[in-house]
Design a protein around this motif. Structure first.
Motif, PDB file in Angstrom:
ATOM      1  N   TYR A  99      -9.097  -5.090   0.085  1.00 21.39           N
ATOM      2  CA  TYR A  99      -8.462  -4.167  -0.851  1.00 21.39           C
ATOM      3  C   TYR A  99      -7.933  -2.927  -0.151  1.00 21.39           C
ATOM      4  N   PHE A 100      -8.544  -2.531   0.953  1.00 23.45           N
ATOM      5  CA  PHE A 100      -8.084  -1.363   1.694  1.00 23.45           C
ATOM      6  C   PHE A 100      -6.607  -1.501   2.081  1.00 23.45           C
ATOM      7  N   LEU A 101      -6.206  -2.688   2.501  1.00 23.42           N
ATOM      8  CA  LEU A 101      -4.809  -2.929   2.875  1.00 23.42           C
ATOM      9  C   LEU A 101      -3.897  -2.792   1.664  1.00 23.42           C
ATOM     10  N   THR A 102      -4.339  -3.305   0.517  1.00 23.33           N
ATOM     11  CA  THR A 102      -3.569  -3.166  -0.723  1.00 23.33           C
ATOM     12  C   THR A 102      -3.441  -1.701  -1.116  1.00 23.33           C
ATOM     13  N   TRP A 103      -4.551  -1.005  -1.006  1.00 19.67           N
ATOM     14  CA  TRP A 103      -4.587   0.424  -1.351  1.00 19.67           C
ATOM     15  C   TRP A 103      -3.595   1.212  -0.506  1.00 19.67           C
ATOM     16  N   LEU A 104      -3.562   0.948   0.786  1.00 24.88           N
ATOM     17  CA  LEU A 104      -2.646   1.656   1.683  1.00 24.88           C
ATOM     18  C   LEU A 104      -1.196   1.279   1.435  1.00 24.88           C
ATOM     19  N   ASP A 105      -0.920  -0.029   1.367  1.00 27.42           N
ATOM     20  CA  ASP A 105       0.461  -0.513   1.316  1.00 27.42           C
ATOM     21  C   ASP A 105       1.112  -0.366  -0.051  1.00 27.42           C
ATOM     22  N   ILE A 106       0.307  -0.317  -1.097  1.00 26.70           N
ATOM     23  CA  ILE A 106       0.872  -0.227  -2.450  1.00 26.70           C
ATOM     24  C   ILE A 106       0.619   1.144  -3.081  1.00 26.70           C
ATOM     25  N   HIS A 107      -0.633   1.533  -3.175  1.00 23.68           N
ATOM     26  CA  HIS A 107      -0.959   2.775  -3.883  1.00 23.68           C
ATOM     27  C   HIS A 107      -0.598   4.030  -3.094  1.00 23.68           C
TER      28      HIS A 107
END
Length: 412
Positions: free
Chosen positions: A71-79
């Motif tokens: 989820y960390f990657l999603t958090w960085l790349d999207i949020h």
């Protein structure tokens, strides 16, 4: 509406398979079709009722198998896409890998609990990690779990409401380089700009700056003569019935000193002399009563009266609140005290390579230990730069004649 093997109606979402087991199924808010099978019809009814209730209350999650590393990657790349700078993103990655991933990285996001997060904060404090490091851990976890809540991955933000401890005596607030730049840009040209730049460029205590007069500034020798301090207190021994301004001697005998003017301070004081003359002419037809002996104070309020620190803090808060409107939640600037600019001056001096003994004299400390204990706080971004210098030095040593990096060979 499903039926059992004998054709009896079981109700919405319930049916019986050929092997005799009952099956419960429904479509949740995410469009999924979760199901549950059991030999017991009552268990299937109970599961279906609970799952529908959780779905209605939005207490179920879209994917309870995703780990925090994923989820960390999603958090960085999207949020965080488009709202943080590249160097900030790089800082998040370094911090996450070092401080968060080893503890929670392989753990399912939906299984991270408040007590585990609190244990991490306590452990970082026991390890002696700096407040800024520990607070970044808090901010990152809280923001990641808040976004995970929005994404339907968790039922609650388990990090919300948890705090980390700052020991003000050992670790005063220091502005990061980014905070210093943004705050000084925000106050540039405003009423207390010259005061803040003077403290930031000289390390004066706020009371010492408030007590300055033009005669204390030797622009030829580029020296500030510190001989007194301005205090706003109730002195009962002097007959005060309420808080009153007093001119007193400095904090200690070593506080009586000559402080060299940096370029920043030199220019700020020159501007302030002009500002003082303008303010002094606007005394509202003489209706303002200035305490005796304080008529020539260089730094004053807009009414030419002595400065109370709260005046400056209130003004600073307005500027910082305006800054925070345009900053990401994780990058919000926390409350800044006027003394923070003195702490920041000391830290920048050490970062620039000033000898601690020299800094002690400038700050007016009685002992070198006091200077080292209270004011030398190398910020996280500076530590990362310093370790980068080591990398450069090692790479330079390990280069061959063709400028290729020679890999390390581990010999057993």
């Amino acid at each position: 509406m499903g039926k059992d093997l004998k054709g009896k109606e079981l109700g919405d979402g319930l049916s019986q398979k050929k092997d005799g087991r009952y099956c419960a199924r429904f479509t949740d808010r995410f469009g999924r079709r979760p199901e549950y099978k059991s030999k017991s019809l009552s268990e299937c009814r109970k599961w279906l009722k609970e799952q529908k209730a959780m779905d209605t209350l939005e207490q179920n999650v879209v994917d309870d198998g995703i780990t925090l590393d994923q989820y960390f990657l999603t958090w960085l790349d999207i949020h965080k896409y488009g709202i943080i700078k590249d160097n900030t993103k790089a800082g998040y990655i370094v911090h996450y890998k070092k401080h968060i991933s080893p503890i929670f990285g392989k753990k399912k996001v939906s299984e991270i609990k408040k007590i585990q997060i609190k244990a991490l904060y306590n452990n970082e404090h026991r390890q002696g990690l700096a407040y800024e490091t520990r607070n970044r851990t808090r901010k990152m976890l809280q923001d990641m779990l808040e976004r995970a809540l929005e994404d339907g991955l968790v039922r609650a933000n388990e990090a919300k409401g948890l705090k980390v401890i700052r020991d003000e005596e050992k670790e005063p607030r220091v502005l990061t380089s980014d905070e210093q730049r943004d705050i000084m840009r925000a106050v540039s040209g405003t009423f207390y700009w010259n005061l803040l730049e003077t403290i930031l460029g000289s390390g004066l205590r706020p009371g010492e700056a408030y007590a300055l007069e033009e005669k204390d500034c030797d622009f030829d020798k580029r020296i500030i003569k510190v001989t007194k301090t301005l205090i706003y207190q109730k002195w009962e021994h002097a007959g005060d019935t309420q808080k009153t301004f007093h001119i007193d001697g400095p904090k200690t005998y070593t506080s009586i000193r000559d402080v060299p003017m940096s370029d920043l301070t030199y220019q700020a004081l020159q501007r302030q002399i002009i500002q003082k003359k303008i303010v002094a002419k606007r005394q509202h037809a003489g209706n303002i009563v200035i305490p005796e002996g304080m008529e020539n104070l260089l730094f004053t309020t807009k009414f030419n009266t002595p400065i109370c620190t709260q005046n400056v803090i209130d003004d600073l808060k307005k500027k910082i609140d305006a800054l925070n409107i345009m900053r990401d939640d994780m990058e919000q600037i926390e409350l800044v005290h006027v003394h923070t600019f003195r702490h920041t001056f000391a830290t920048r001096c050490i970062e620039a390579g000033m000898q601690p003994k020299t800094l002690q004299k400038i700050l007016g400390h009685a002992t070198l230990q006091m200077t080292m204990d209270l004011y030398v706080h190398v910020t996280d971004d500076r530590k990362q730069e310093e370790i980068g210098l080591l990398d450069e030095a090692v790479n330079k040593i390990m280069k061959d004649d063709n400028d290729n990096i020679i890999p390390f060979v581990h010999v057993s």
